[in-house]
Design an enzyme around this catalytic site. Sequence first.
Site, PDB file in Angstrom:
ATOM      1  N   CYS A 336       0.890  -1.238   0.063  1.00 14.74           N
ATOM      2  CA  CYS A 336      -0.024  -0.120   0.039  1.00 14.74           C
ATOM      3  C   CYS A 336       0.664   1.297   0.019  1.00 14.74           C
ATOM      4  O   CYS A 336       0.562   2.383  -0.669  1.00 14.74           O
ATOM      5  CB  CYS A 336      -0.849  -0.066   1.175  1.00 14.74           C
ATOM      6  SG  CYS A 336      -0.496  -0.736   2.541  1.00 14.74           S
ATOM      7  N   ARG A 365       7.546 -10.850   5.445  1.00 14.20           N
ATOM      8  CA  ARG A 365       7.256 -10.565   7.055  1.00 14.20           C
ATOM      9  C   ARG A 365       7.772 -11.403   7.802  1.00 14.20           C
ATOM     10  O   ARG A 365       7.726 -12.682   7.478  1.00 14.20           O
ATOM     11  CB  ARG A 365       5.677 -10.620   7.096  1.00 14.20           C
ATOM     12  CG  ARG A 365       4.970  -9.480   6.329  1.00 14.20           C
ATOM     13  CD  ARG A 365       3.465  -9.533   6.482  1.00 14.20           C
ATOM     14  NE  ARG A 365       2.685  -8.529   5.732  1.00 14.20           N
ATOM     15  CZ  ARG A 365       1.403  -8.372   5.669  1.00 14.20           C
ATOM     16  NH1 ARG A 365       0.518  -9.403   6.368  1.00 14.20           N
ATOM     17  NH2 ARG A 365       0.926  -7.529   4.710  1.00 14.20           N
ATOM     18  N   GLN A 383       0.580 -11.188  -2.491  1.00  9.95           N
ATOM     19  CA  GLN A 383      -0.818 -10.764  -2.283  1.00  9.95           C
ATOM     20  C   GLN A 383      -1.327 -10.247  -3.626  1.00  9.95           C
ATOM     21  O   GLN A 383      -0.749  -9.749  -4.838  1.00  9.95           O
ATOM     22  CB  GLN A 383      -0.718  -9.571  -1.471  1.00  9.95           C
ATOM     23  CG  GLN A 383      -0.343  -9.887   0.085  1.00  9.95           C
ATOM     24  CD  GLN A 383      -0.412  -8.490   0.753  1.00  9.95           C
ATOM     25  OE1 GLN A 383      -0.060  -7.189   0.185  1.00  9.95           O
ATOM     26  NE2 GLN A 383      -0.975  -8.495   2.110  1.00  9.95           N
ATOM     27  N   ASP A 385      -3.000  -8.169  -4.415  1.00  7.41           N
ATOM     28  CA  ASP A 385      -3.453  -6.924  -3.528  1.00  7.41           C
ATOM     29  C   ASP A 385      -4.016  -5.747  -4.756  1.00  7.41           C
ATOM     30  O   ASP A 385      -3.764  -5.920  -5.981  1.00  7.41           O
ATOM     31  CB  ASP A 385      -2.042  -6.292  -3.099  1.00  7.41           C
ATOM     32  CG  ASP A 385      -2.389  -5.396  -1.837  1.00  7.41           C
ATOM     33  OD1 ASP A 385      -3.563  -5.394  -1.541  1.00  7.41           O
ATOM     34  OD2 ASP A 385      -1.397  -5.103  -1.297  1.00  7.41           O
ATOM     35  N   HIS A 387      -5.511  -1.560  -4.454  1.00  5.46           N
ATOM     36  CA  HIS A 387      -5.937  -0.407  -3.589  1.00  5.46           C
ATOM     37  C   HIS A 387      -6.875   0.395  -4.418  1.00  5.46           C
ATOM     38  O   HIS A 387      -6.542   0.970  -5.392  1.00  5.46           O
ATOM     39  CB  HIS A 387      -4.778   0.481  -3.000  1.00  5.46           C
ATOM     40  CG  HIS A 387      -3.943  -0.469  -2.054  1.00  5.46           C
ATOM     41  ND1 HIS A 387      -2.910  -1.203  -2.529  1.00  5.46           N
ATOM     42  CD2 HIS A 387      -3.902  -0.963  -0.767  1.00  5.46           C
ATOM     43  CE1 HIS A 387      -2.551  -1.824  -1.232  1.00  5.46           C
ATOM     44  NE2 HIS A 387      -3.058  -1.780  -0.512  1.00  5.46           N
ATOM     45  N   LYS A 471     -12.165  -4.204   9.030  1.00  7.04           N
ATOM     46  CA  LYS A 471     -12.088  -4.941   7.906  1.00  7.04           C
ATOM     47  C   LYS A 471     -13.143  -6.089   7.885  1.00  7.04           C
ATOM     48  O   LYS A 471     -13.632  -6.457   8.601  1.00  7.04           O
ATOM     49  CB  LYS A 471     -10.771  -5.641   7.887  1.00  7.04           C
ATOM     50  CG  LYS A 471     -10.283  -6.366   8.681  1.00  7.04           C
ATOM     51  CD  LYS A 471      -9.007  -7.222   8.642  1.00  7.04           C
ATOM     52  CE  LYS A 471      -8.666  -7.972   9.846  1.00  7.04           C
ATOM     53  NZ  LYS A 471      -7.404  -8.727   9.756  1.00  7.04           N
ATOM     54  N   HIS A 517      -8.139  -1.314   0.958  1.00  5.09           N
ATOM     55  CA  HIS A 517      -7.163  -2.488   0.523  1.00  5.09           C
ATOM     56  C   HIS A 517      -7.906  -3.543   0.437  1.00  5.09           C
ATOM     57  O   HIS A 517      -8.996  -3.988   1.148  1.00  5.09           O
ATOM     58  CB  HIS A 517      -6.405  -2.535   1.869  1.00  5.09           C
ATOM     59  CG  HIS A 517      -5.738  -1.322   2.464  1.00  5.09           C
ATOM     60  ND1 HIS A 517      -4.310  -1.318   2.400  1.00  5.09           N
ATOM     61  CD2 HIS A 517      -6.244  -0.322   3.195  1.00  5.09           C
ATOM     62  CE1 HIS A 517      -3.756  -0.145   3.143  1.00  5.09           C
ATOM     63  NE2 HIS A 517      -4.962   0.219   3.372  1.00  5.09           N
TER      64      HIS A 517
END
Length: 647
Positions: A336, A365, A383, A385, A387, A471, A517
Amino acid sequence: MIKITFPDQSVREFPEGITGYEIAESISPRLAKEVLSITVNDQLWDLTRTIQTDASVKLHKWEDTEGKHAFWHSSAHLMAEALQALYPGTKFGIGPAIENGFYYDVDPGNGVSISETELPKIEKKMQELAREKSEYKRREVAKQEALKFFSHDPYKVELITDLEDGTISFYEQGGFTDLCRGPHLPSTEPIKAVKILSVAGAYWRGDEKRKQLTRIYGITFPKQKMLDEYLVMLEEAQKRDHRKIGKELDLFTFSQKVGQGLPLWMPKGAKLRERLETFLKKVQVKYGYEPVITPHIGNKELYVTSGHYAKYGADSFQPIHTPAEGEEFLLKPMNCPHHCEIYKARPRSYRDLPIRFAEFGTVYRYEQSGELHGLTRVRGFTQDDAHIFCRPDQLKDEFKKVIDIIFYIFKALDFKDYVAQISLRDPKNTEKYIGSEENWDKAERAIIEACAEKGLNTVTEMGEAAFYGPKLDFMIKDALGRKWQLGTIQVDYNLPERFELEYIGQDNSAHRPIMIHRAPFGSMERFVAVLIEHTAGKFPLWLTPEQAVILPISEKYNDYAKEVQNYLNKLDVRTILDDRNEKIGKKIRDNELKRIPYLLIVGEKEAEEGLVAVRKQGEGDKGAMKKEDFAAFINSEVNSMLAEIDE
RNA sequence: GCCGAUGUAGCUCAGGGGUAGAGCGCUUCCUUGGUAAGGAAGAGGUCAUGGGUUCAAUUCCCAUCAUUGGCUCCA
């Protein structure tokens, strides 16, 4: 006489002081034999408690969650009784019933540890005690008395201290007394089959700063046969373990040399994953997403700005230092912040919004070593992912569109058994979160409303929100019933603020966008893991790395087999050739075990007439057809599968 | 990170104080076989790593690493 109302609204009169058990007896002897607990005016009760006033009741048998709950809760007490006998001086924490069985957290005292080898001993003792058919006797006690009774057990004392006087009850069976709200079975008699499953460490009251107790998991049944079936079911589930299938099917591997929790995708796994990615990319184009690509590292300042550094910096992979003084880079733990900078790269107008940046972004991570688990919990993962930057008036609509994408994907992959969980902030612990009260309220409301308008069945968890926003997560269970978060949608007012994102409104002044997200798969690694466990490695035709394998009857037909393979591959049918010097029965067996959807057998007859003899995985011989027809058939299968999803 | 268990051939596993075994897989040969295991021979192991005890350790002890069941954590 008192009036008892049953769930079907019928009413019958009984003498005052009647028990649940006696009510069941009055209905039928069979029911009396099977009933385990009772709900009296919405409260779970023991069958032996006397009912003094008019009441509505519901009797619970094994088939009801409440019945099983009482059964397993009573079993936990029985196990405690056995532990007390086997390990005198054991102190007891809590011992609840769970979804499949029960556990008890115990402290066996000075240096004694209970290892797996001792589980059969506990099992045997429990069976012995169960045969004594001791009654579970409830009694209410005053707080002072309760504290005195358990003065030797600091855990119970702590539990009692938190309870209100007047609400404390003890249950006793055999020689064992426990602090407990109940309800319990009338006696240990129905507990016929016992299995102690495992031992594990568990922090007292779930707090890692406190003492670690020994948690013993077990399960019991009213019949031996049910236990046997349960154990067979467990074994079957273990066969679906993605770690096992991943190895068998050459999908992925790990290497100590590469590092813990860093998955290596092998060719077949990579093919599978690529198809999933292509599939989602297509969907995203339809929904107006635009691809972006960002690097795997970012300057530390980026994460200081985003707030991730303050929150996770210390527990992350350590910063990368460059030769120049004072430069520090981090492996990217999130996409992000990068996407925010892309948004910021030029001025944005209200007309441009919503802007949807999508990236299959690989992040790193430093997960705790004890947490790593196959592909479901790793240290480097990708991910799916994206946004979404939008105006406040677009938020709910955008949120709903993301829900649509997730529905679509779950439908395509036949994921029916999921839980949609709304995670809100913990009202008692607000310093965990960044951002204003007002924005949190707005974000939480948007999620709740969007879910309601989509008619989504949700559960709400307080305190489970991300630190920057609430979320909606989609959780799915693996083969062994462990829950994993896959899809996630998160509303975020904070990053736009921290990165000072703006757009020019109709009023010609600057406004702050809101970010969503979202990751429908969650991570490719975890998603593939769950997909493997759901399909047991039998992937849908459109997804599977190898759709058909060609098996020549003997080496004489290898040339024809190659011809068929070339032909099919040209028409986008993914095939492999098994031209080993083996008999056909052997080749069939091996390739069935590889879970390839179609086996194409070719011999003299097929070679002469341009045929393939089709065998469907798990179903056997389907007869011969022209190779052209097979290609057309398989392509139409794939297309109809995908078309069905598109509806 | 914490508690417990495990680590022997590519895979699944047996074994045990005197330097290792099976099945599958792999290689070669024989066989060319029509719908879930054809036959033979062979290659392949610092018994996770590092220490210790012992005349001798893969085996016993300790530590480390990894895997694993949980707990805590999960941007």
